[in-house]
Structures are given as C-alpha cells and as structure tokens.
Motif scaffolding. Sequence first.
Motif, short mmCIF file in Angstrom:
data_model
loop_
_atom_site.label_atom_id
_atom_site.label_comp_id
_atom_site.label_asym_id
_atom_site.label_seq_id
_atom_site.Cartn_x
_atom_site.Cartn_y
_atom_site.Cartn_z
N GLU A 51 0.83 -1.21 0.00
CA GLU A 51 0.00 0.00 0.00
C GLU A 51 0.87 1.26 0.00
N HIS A 52 1.98 1.21 0.74
CA HIS A 52 2.89 2.35 0.77
C HIS A 52 3.48 2.59 -0.62
N GLY A 53 3.90 1.52 -1.28
CA GLY A 53 4.45 1.66 -2.62
C GLY A 53 3.45 2.25 -3.60
N GLN A 54 2.17 1.85 -3.45
CA GLN A 54 1.15 2.41 -4.32
C GLN A 54 0.95 3.91 -4.06
N LEU A 55 1.06 4.32 -2.80
CA LEU A 55 0.93 5.75 -2.47
C LEU A 55 2.07 6.56 -3.07
N VAL A 56 3.28 6.00 -3.06
CA VAL A 56 4.40 6.70 -3.69
C VAL A 56 4.10 6.97 -5.15
N LYS A 57 3.60 5.96 -5.85
CA LYS A 57 3.26 6.12 -7.27
C LYS A 57 2.12 7.13 -7.45
N LYS A 58 1.14 7.06 -6.57
CA LYS A 58 -0.02 7.95 -6.71
C LYS A 58 0.37 9.41 -6.50
N ILE A 59 1.20 9.67 -5.50
CA ILE A 59 1.62 11.05 -5.25
C ILE A 59 2.45 11.56 -6.42
N ALA A 60 3.29 10.69 -6.99
CA ALA A 60 4.07 11.09 -8.15
C ALA A 60 3.15 11.47 -9.31
N GLN A 61 2.07 10.72 -9.49
CA GLN A 61 1.12 11.04 -10.55
C GLN A 61 0.41 12.36 -10.27
N LEU A 62 0.01 12.55 -9.00
CA LEU A 62 -0.71 13.77 -8.65
C LEU A 62 0.14 15.03 -8.86
N ASP A 63 1.44 14.91 -8.65
CA ASP A 63 2.31 16.07 -8.77
C ASP A 63 2.84 16.28 -10.19
N THR A 64 2.46 15.41 -11.11
CA THR A 64 2.91 15.55 -12.49
C THR A 64 2.02 16.54 -13.24
N VAL A 65 2.63 17.48 -13.92
CA VAL A 65 1.89 18.55 -14.61
C VAL A 65 1.15 17.96 -15.82
#
Length: 574
Positions: free
Chosen positions: A5-19
Amino acid sequence: MPSYEHGQLVKKIAQLDTVPSDDQERAHWIKADAHLDLLRDDQAEEIIVYAKTAIPGSTFIHTVVVPESDLRSGDIDGLFHWSGSPFTSSRASYCWGMGCDEVRIDRSTPSFGAKSLQNCRQLLFGRHSWFATPQIPDRQQAYFEISQEYAHVTEIHPVPEGNDYCRIDELGGREYVVSLTVKDTQIGISLVTFKRDRLEQYLAATSSHLVQMFKFFLWDRQDSIHSIKRPDTPEDVIRTPELCFTQWVDGTKAGFTRGFHILSTARSKKELFAVIKGDLDPERDGRYVDFIASDWRNKRVINISTDPGATTNYFATEGNSLPFEMSPAFFRPEVLQKYKADTDKYTIADRQIRCRGAWELRSFDVNEAGQVAAYICYLRDLPYREQLYWKSCNERPKEGISERALRTDFEGEFVEPDDPLLQIKKIMDGWRGGVAWWSPRDAAAAMRVVTPRTDSRDEWSREFANLAKLVIEGFEVEFVREHLDDSSNNQRSLELIEQALARHAGKERVERLEGLREVQAIRSYVFAHSMCELGRQLALDALQQHQTYTAHFEHVCRKVLGELEQIQQCFGGP
C-alpha cells in the motif's frame, strides 16, 4: 521493502504532482482537488504522516497527534498559522540563557506556530547524518526516527534490510506498521505512512486526533516562478468539519493550497479498546473450526468444534455427554510440510510447533499409521486461519494415538522417546564447544532437521541434507590429521575418521562408516542431483528395503548414532 500500500501511495503522489499536458486539465490540477481527495480517503489502509516531493508539483504533509480536549477548546483557526516539519524540532535539546547560566535539557513539545498544537506529540522525528554510506559517500543523509512511545506500544521493530518498522502478526509473518521511503532517487519523494488500524488504537488510548498540516504548490516549472503572481484579493477560505484550507490561483499557471486536516478514528473507542485487550479478535470474530476427531469418551468418531462450549474436561462431566477437550484429531503427515519449509519462521521441537512470536501448538505426535495427532484443546489455541490449514489435512483415524502419547498425556509417565534423531541431537549438543574434533557450522542446524513423515522423496532427501549439515560438516579435518600424525593426508573427513577408528580398535582393516556415508551419499546424489541415476537408485533401495522413507531415515539415524558413539570413544569425548 515497504508495504504494498505504501508503494502504491508513492506512485499515486508522483502522478498527482505531475503537470498535465492539456491546458484545461492544468487549470483544474492547480486547484489540488485530487490532492485533497487523497487526504479525505478514510478507507485507506495507511495514513500519510509525512510526505514531501521535489518533482514539478510540490506536496508537503506533516502529521502530529493532538489531544481531543485541545481541539475542542483551542483556537482552531490558529491552525492556519502552522509552520515547521519533522526536521525543525527534536525530542530533546540543550538550552540555556533566559537569565540562567546553567545548561538544561529542553523536552518541551513544539507548537508549530499554533496554540492548539502546544500539547501535540510527534510520531516522527527527522534527522540528518554526515556519516557516509557506499551509495552516497559525500552527501548529508536524511533519516527518520519513530516515536519511542509508539514503537513500544505497537511492539514494532526496524527490519534489518530496510527503513521500515514491523511487528509479528498472529501467523508469525511481518505486519508493516510504519513504512518509509526516504527521498526516492528516481522521482524525488519522501513518504512515511502508518498503518491505520494500529494508529487508531493509539489515538483511542491517548484520547487524541491526528492533525495533518499540508501545503500543495502546483505549477509548471517550465515557466519562471517570477512570472507567477499572487492575487491582491484575500485568499479563499474553504471549511468542512475536518478539512480547512486557504487557496489562491494565478490563472492556469499555478495554485497554492495550504491548510489542515483533522482525522478521527473510524471505529468507536469501545471497539478499539476491545481489540487492544484481546476481547475482540478481528481474525477469528467468533468463528470456530470442526475437526474429525476421536470422541473416546463416547467411543465414536465425530466432528468436534474448537468452540470451548463444544467440549468439556474431566471435572465438568456431570449432566452432559460432551466430548473431552483432550479428544485427538488426526491429520495427513503433509500437515507438517508447511512448518518444515520455513525454519526461520517455525520451529518443530520433539512434540511441539512454535511460530516465532505468534503461536504454539503445545503437543502433537505421530501414530503407528503415520498420522499426526493433536488434541482439540491445543488446536483451539491456534489462530483461526491456522486452524483452517490443519482442517485441510484432517482425516479419520486409522489408528489410535501413539503409545508414547498415551503414557505421557493420560497415564502421567515420563517416557524416554525411542527416537534416534533426538539422541543424535543430544550428542551434537554435548559436543558443541566441548570437543576439538567437531564444531557447529550452523547454530540452527539442529532445529532444521526433522524426521520425514510423508512419501515425498524431496522431503526425505532434504532431511538427509539437513542431517549432513548438522553432523558431517562440523568435523575438524586438521584435528583428525594431527591425531593420525599425518598432516599430508589429503583425504576427506569421513575417510580420515575411519582410519582413526581402525587405529583405535587395533585393526588393520579400515571399516566404512556406513551410516554417515549413506547420509552423505543421499545428500550428494539425491538432494543435490535429484535426477541422476545413482540418486534414483538410492531412493528406490530405501523404499524396497524399508517400505517408507520414515522407516529408512530412522534406520540410518540408528547407524549414525552408533558411529558417533564410536567417534566419541576414539577421540575421548565428554
């Protein structure tokens, strides 16, 4: 390796911060709606305690524990003025001045600029170290320490191969309670998450809430930051019962969102307290397992439940005909395979199975038909999922319990087990550190070797390999050469020992150590080379001569036992 779940959050935050590439999508993105939804997700298994990104978008989240009373009576609007991070405060520091020449230790809690946070507790402390590592030899290293109080009450420990903190769950596996990503080098994210259910228990026990302080500065870094203009008009203030923030946007260029999020427990204090005290087991939840068992009180074979109300004991028989809780259930020998396959997690003793830090099967035995037998009262103590595993191997009894189990468990006698493997282990334990001709190569080798119980050739050969590791690998060749006064002798340990035994017995003819030689042969030609012709022949001979792999293993162990006693007499053992 953090939790999934932590690994998925890392990916999700990276997606959210991508312009976003589309102008319309970018205009929506800078308002941080998706970022705020991430905070609002009350179904997430892990809670973000700290997050910081260094990719085109910029996310910052820092979480503290705040007493309920402070949030009820405090200045909630003052939370808009929060400041700081896990790195700007410490648990303790030296202080002086204020009209006093003495140096003191300051253990006060930082208020992070808000009156409502003056009694907050940090779950996380960020620190920097200049000690070099092979990966980054010259850069200052950031790392995190977990609140010692939280680590103790949740019984978590750092895992040796990473930054994460785990506890042992009821099945002996790892439960990731705190997962950390410290500055992911590929996408520039630092993230610390806490498992929700453990964190909720802590909040209930401390009568507290979580406060997530956050800010999201979202802009396309291809544009100059100097081109971004903050509006002259007052910032918009958005309030909900849990989420409050201010926000300003500059057209489609950039948006800045800053505020706080108050998290309460999803479950009631009563329920959380019941879990902490063990009154409510979320894994079992009132479920029990029925086993085919021998109801010897009523002389029948029936399904007996592990529900305590389904059985009785010798002292509570009046007015009922319930089976005794010492009724045995019987299982195919394959039931032990799971525990033999993971010796780091499970320990099989003489008649017990232990799962590290989790559970114990207090007694089992093997009857004449090769069935594993265990009593209902001990099966009841296993976790529910472990009981289901045993049920999958449950079968009707072919014989009663073993003679040893009858005499020890019901007649109260002490019975020395006629088990050659146990006697070998006793000899090895006596040799450990006390003789010059043998020393252990693996401290856990004695725990790994167990008598094979199935018709699996793999299991049979594996146990011979374990036996070889326990016994043969420990012989000190140099000692035997000195004993023979022949330092140039390049023969192997068993050949040298055979020569020493012949000299000790005054014989000219050297006799082979048949038991130890067979152990080594099965290890070399069956376990290590399972498809070679000699290996197949060894396995075939074992079955033709002894009918079962169990009988053959015990036969070879008896020969090894006698040879070890000869070796001890030859070299003058303890």
